[in-house]
Design an enzyme around this catalytic site. Structure first.
Site, PDB file in Angstrom:
ATOM      1  N   LYS A   1       0.978  -1.105   0.094  1.00  0.00           N
ATOM      2  CA  LYS A   1      -0.008  -0.046   0.162  1.00  0.00           C
ATOM      3  C   LYS A   1       1.041   1.305  -0.053  1.00  0.00           C
ATOM      4  O   LYS A   1       1.941   1.327   0.756  1.00  0.00           O
ATOM      5  CB  LYS A   1      -0.871  -0.018   1.272  1.00  0.00           C
ATOM      6  CG  LYS A   1      -2.083   1.113   1.325  1.00  0.00           C
ATOM      7  CD  LYS A   1      -2.858   0.963   2.427  1.00  0.00           C
ATOM      8  CE  LYS A   1      -4.029   1.733   2.467  1.00  0.00           C
ATOM      9  NZ  LYS A   1      -4.796   1.729   3.769  1.00  0.00           N
TER      10      LYS A   1
ATOM     11  N   SER B   1      -9.788   1.639   3.003  1.00  0.00           N
ATOM     12  CA  SER B   1      -9.009   2.379   2.062  1.00  0.00           C
ATOM     13  C   SER B   1      -7.809   1.709   1.154  1.00  0.00           C
ATOM     14  O   SER B   1      -7.449   2.013   0.324  1.00  0.00           O
ATOM     15  CB  SER B   1      -8.078   3.528   2.711  1.00  0.00           C
ATOM     16  OG  SER B   1      -7.364   2.822   3.872  1.00  0.00           O
TER      17      SER B   1
ATOM     18  N   SER C   1     -10.116  -0.700   7.182  1.00  0.00           N
ATOM     19  CA  SER C   1      -9.493  -0.271   5.814  1.00  0.00           C
ATOM     20  C   SER C   1      -8.806  -1.337   5.115  1.00  0.00           C
ATOM     21  O   SER C   1      -8.426  -1.412   3.891  1.00  0.00           O
ATOM     22  CB  SER C   1      -8.348   0.737   6.053  1.00  0.00           C
ATOM     23  OG  SER C   1      -9.184   2.216   5.725  1.00  0.00           O
TER      24      SER C   1
END
Lengths: 487, 484
Positions: A81, A156, A180
């Protein structure tokens, strides 16, 4: 799709080590898959250079051939990420503010992965500074749900979830502040794991809300998350909240027989039935409960009245911490700086106004409000008190059961532009508020071929047991792990 | 005329004397090249997390114990939020609700009377960096940022509003400085900004219970500045009140050159710092054994040490006060004294040598006593040599010069240069006879009743012996010989 991509990371590990599978072939297959599909999925913000990746893979293969000691993830590709620091690489957190930022150091989790010999394929998309549940707030691109391109992948960590779901990488790292990792994992039909708070170092992870942030894993199955978690967990003096615990080889505790189901007590919060839930989700949840019953798993009802406060208290505490954490992005030392500012205050105002997105600004304003001298006791302080109440009620629940079982989300992924309800991730957020481990496991497909996932939440530092029950649940689920989205 | 009482409270910041900063491993060295002592933590890069320096906690607790504080075993850090470039996170990690130390006190002596001043709190926080607006004398049209100081540990101390005059405030700071310097937990130099002081001043009628409107004064950078600023502020406030005006709650800046305070911001302009508990650092719990261990490290303080010097060593008030006021000097003195066989007999002479000869030489060469080229042991030897009559005081000075220059042993110098004092009566008698014979003029003056002439004759005899003759013996023998 190349069959090699369907090999799970844990099996790849033994196959690479025995020489049965070459790392170079996997890496090549990953890159080909990304080239073929990511123009539609848009899960990666940045891919590492092909030549470099092949060099690294060849290097791993040679190491293995020559019988040298190799790392526990030697030659296995991974996605990261874009809010995790990797020395010398860009780190945007999907914000325009950090568009040209280069990490000066490695996050602890990256350091551990480097030692383990993993191959970093690229950086995955996310909501800006991890603020959002759809990956739509990314300043750069919208990631789609591989199972249906009109739908959000969740967020996210939507980029990591979509990439793993699509078979571009066997697993990926994300971060989980309020679901997330687990929410996008569930939306994309994969496993998402958030550890107990303090199990994995946060050092080098761009902070969202410090008291909730944890690095999490996304993978096709439970064992791969257990594998990845085993590598990145453990004490780190660089993160004071990281507990002084040794690394555990979680996989060695996982049995493929279903023995664990005989001894475990699964708790279902009574409050679950107060929520409005998508029919497909409640149907599947009921089916899962029936299956547990059929297998004679002990099911108990638990009472956690404070669940109803979760959205409010999460929002207050998270935004308060956001408002302070994001303050460092002021245009002075690094990052975006407005060029036409008239004085210092104008410099701050313009740099932030021009580089931060709507969601980020909204949270900063909300957080600033709840911490103001006039509101502190009525908002922030009150929320912390209710948080303690919630933690106590959950602790009481664990006197009756080992895990709290629920659907992962209350809603199925929505179409782009549509919004999820504030309560959608309430079961996931409970784990963040209480510092508990949680894992979402795909359970079934809906009639419209969208995945539905379930969530297990354990008591603090019961992460190994959580993997055991999740693995058993995966075995009894109706989800086909070998099914990959077709574009 | 109304009879006013001034009410004064102090907020003192002291830089903690540790090798590394309070939340990272960077050096705290003063005067390094700009931004040399910085890292990802103190420049606030994404993903950086503070790590607490245990030594800084120890320093605060030691200071707290020395000032009779209650040590809070459970303590938390707080974020204090405001935007300014010298604070890279745009919040300062400090303590508010649960500081390390609460409710301390310090005794001061003003005009011969003791007064106990209560201290509200003592806590740990981080310092800011510095903005540079000038290079040399050239004013820049931009600002440069130096983060070397950002993240250096600070202790903040807040007194109760119990001080009543500029003198009391001055004495409080002086005594605090003495104690903290003694503890070596801060260097406390106001000139280097290692000790900073904000002052709160308000006025009320003598009979009045409640406090008047409070004014905060910032930007004071010397001890005398504190006294001057308060004196000025008291007069300013009195004038306003006497003329029927009203004071406003505000922050004022002290302008040292003009010796005035000037308004900076009013209460309406006060910042809302949006405090909340620091989530990156875990609340910490101190054990009794940790605190008690630190208590054992607390030395004897100046006032007590001075009294002991007077009582045990028979020193004068002046000598004891001089030696005890600075820890390194007092330590030097006591260490040197430990080498002496008869401490009572030598204590005064040793003290004299430290505050006259040694002090003068150190001052001229700008050397700290901790780096003195004359070791405690060598100074002790020199004093012993004087006391046992091996050398005269005059010779001792010559020997001392060489000891200072070459860090050498006085016994060695005396041996090499043949400086040993002559105490052989027959040798001295011979010298005296020669001097009497050679200086008939002075001798006849003496004999004709001019008693002062003896001094000149003794001097001549000493000169003849190259200063090595025992002056007492010379005096005695000369008098005997001149009487006959």
């Amino acid at each position: 799709m190349d069959e090699i991509l369907k090999i799970k990371a844990n099996d790849l590990r033994s196959k690479i080590c025995s020489g049965e599978v070459k790392s170079l072939n996997i890496v090549k297959a990953c890159v080909t898959r990304i080239k073929k599909t990511d123009s539609k999925i848009r899960s990666f913000l940045k891919l590492n250079e092909n030549k470099l990746l092949e060099q690294e893979a060849t290097c791993s293969d040679k190491k293995i051939e020559s019988g040298k000691k190799c790392g526990s993830l030697e030659g296995i590709p991974i996605g990261i990420k874009d809010n995790i620091m990797m020395k010398g690489e860009s780190m945007t957190s999907a914000s325009k503010y950090l568009e040209n930022y280069i990490s000066p150091y490695d996050a602890t989790v990256i350091e551990k992965l480097k030692k383990a010999g993993a191959i970093f394929i690229g950086r995955t998309n996310m909501d800006e500074f991890a603020m959002g549940g759809s990956t739509e707030t990314s300043a750069y691109q919208k990631t789609t749900n591989p199972w249906s391109l009109e739908h959000i992948p969740g967020g996210s960590s939507g980029g990591s979830a979509a990439a793993v779901s699509m078979g571009m990488v066997p697993f990926a790292l994300g971060s989980d502040t309020g679901g997330s990792v687990r929410q996008p994992a569930s939306f994309c039909g994969i496993v998402g794991y958030k550890p107990s708070y303090g199990l994995i170092s946060r050092y080098g992870v761009c902070a969202l809300a410090s008291s909730f942030d944890q690095v999490g894993t996304l993978s096709k199955n439970v064992k791969d998350s257990a594998l990845l978690a085993s590598i990145v967990m453990g004490k780190d003096y660089k993160d004071p909240v990281c507990e002084p615990r040794e690394q555990i080889d979680c996989i060695s505790y996982i049995d493929d027989n279903l023995e664990v189901l005989k001894s475990v007590k699964v708790g279902i919060p009574r409050q679950l039935f107060n929520y409005k839930m998508d029919t497909e989700i409640s149907e599947n949840f009921n089916k899962a409960v029936d299956k547990f019953k059929f297998l004679s798993v002990k099911i108990v009802e638990v009472d956690i009245p404070s669940y109803k406060y979760i959205p409010a208290l999460y929002k207050i505490i998270m935004c308060a911490e956001v408002s302070a954490n994001i303050a460092t992005f002021d245009g002075i030392r690094y990052g975006y700086r407005a060029l036409n500012a008239e004085n210092l205050d104008d410099e701050y105002a313009k740099s932030r106004a021009e580089s931060l997105g709507y969601e980020v600004k909204k949270r900063i304003l909300f957080g600033t409000y709840v911490l103001g001298a006039k509101n502190y006791y009525r908002c922030y302080h009150q929320a912390q008190k209710v948080r303690t109440l919630l933690i106590n009620q959950i602790s009481d629940a664990y006197k009756k059961c080992d895990f709290i079982f629920s659907p992962a989300t209350l809603q199925m992924p929505v179409k782009f532009g549509e919004t999820l309800s504030e309560e959608c991730d309430v079961f996931l957020i409970a784990a963040n508020l209480a510092g508990l481990p949680g894992i979402t496991v795909p359970y079934n497909f809906t009639n419209s071929s969208m995945p539905v996932g379930m969530h297990f939440m354990g008591s603090r530092f019961s992460d190994v047991k959580l993997f055991q029950i999740a693995n058993a649940f995966e075995k009894i689920s109706d989800f086909d792990l070998n099914k990959y989205p077709e574009l | 005329m109304v009879n006013y009482e001034s009410v004064i409270g102090l907020e003192v910041h002291m830089q903690i004397n540790t090798k590394s900063k309070v939340f990272c491993e960077c050096s705290t060295r003063f005067g390094s090249e700009p931004n040399l002592n910085t890292c990802i933590i103190c420049t606030s890069q994404p993903g950086a997390i503070p790590i607490l320096n245990k030594k800084a906690v120890e320093a605060v607790i030691k200071t707290g114990l020395a000032l009779s504080f209650n040590i809070n075993k459970e303590s938390i850090f707080t974020r204090k939020q405001y935007f300014y470039p010298d604070s890279p996170k745009n919040y300062q990690i400090t303590q508010s609700d649960q500081p390390l130390c609460s409710r301390g006190k310090l005794s001061i002596i003003v005009k011969g009377k003791e007064k106990i001043i209560n201290i509200t709190r003592l806590h740990l926080e981080e310092d800011t960096g510095k903005l540079v607006h000038k290079v040399g004398s050239r004013k820049l049209n931009y600002s440069l940022l130096d983060l070397n100081r950002a993240g250096v540990g600070l202790m903040e101390l807040v007194t109760e509003p119990e001080l009543r005059s500029p003198e009391e405030a001055f004495e409080f700071l002086n005594e605090l400085k003495n104690i903290v310097e003694y503890l070596e937990t801060s260097e406390c130099s106001m000139e280097e900004g290692k000790m900073r002081c904000d002052v709160n001043v308000s006025m009320r009628h003598v009979e009045q219970q409640e406090y008047g409107t409070k004014v905060e004064i910032k930007n004071i950078n010397s001890l005398s500045g504190v006294r001057n600023a308060i004196t000025y502020e008291i007069e300013r406030q009195k004038e306003i009140l006497d003329s029927g005006g009203k004071l406003i709650q505000e922050t004022r800046l002290w302008e040292a050159e003009k010796k005035i305070t000037k308004s900076m911001r009013s209460k309406e302009g006060a910042l809302d710092y949006r405090y909340f508990p620091e989530p990156d650092l875990v609340p910490f719990a101190l054990t009794n054994s940790f605190i008690e261990g630190l208590r054992k490290e607390i030395p004897e303080f100046p006032r007590a040490r001075k009294m002991r010097f007077i009582k045990d060593y028979g020193l004068t008030e002046y000598a004891a006060s001089y030696l005890a006021s600075t820890k390194v000097i007092a330590d030097y003195y006591e260490k040197a004294l430990s080498y002496m066989e008869d401490k009572k007999a030598s204590s005064e002479l040793l003290a004299n040598w430290i505050f006259t000869e040694l002090n003068a030489k150190l001052n001229v060469s700008k050397i700290f006593i901790s780096k003195s080229p004359v070791s405690c042991q060598n100074l002790a030897k020199l004093v012993s040599l004087i006391l046992d009559g091996t050398i005269s005081r005059k010779i001792a000075k010559t020997v001392f010069d060489e000891m200072f220059e070459k860090s050498s042993d006085p016994e060695k110098i005396i041996k090499e240069k043949g400086f040993t004092q002559i105490s052989d009566k027959s040798v001295i008698a011979k010298i005296c006879e020669e001097v009497i014979y050679e200086n008939s003029k002075a001798v006849s003056e003496f004999k004709s009743g001019k008693k002062k002439a003896i001094g000149a004759i003794v001097g001549l005899a000493m000169k003849k012996s190259k200063g090595q003759a025992n002056p007492q013996l010379v005096n005695k023998i000369l008098l005997e010989k001149l009487k006959t």
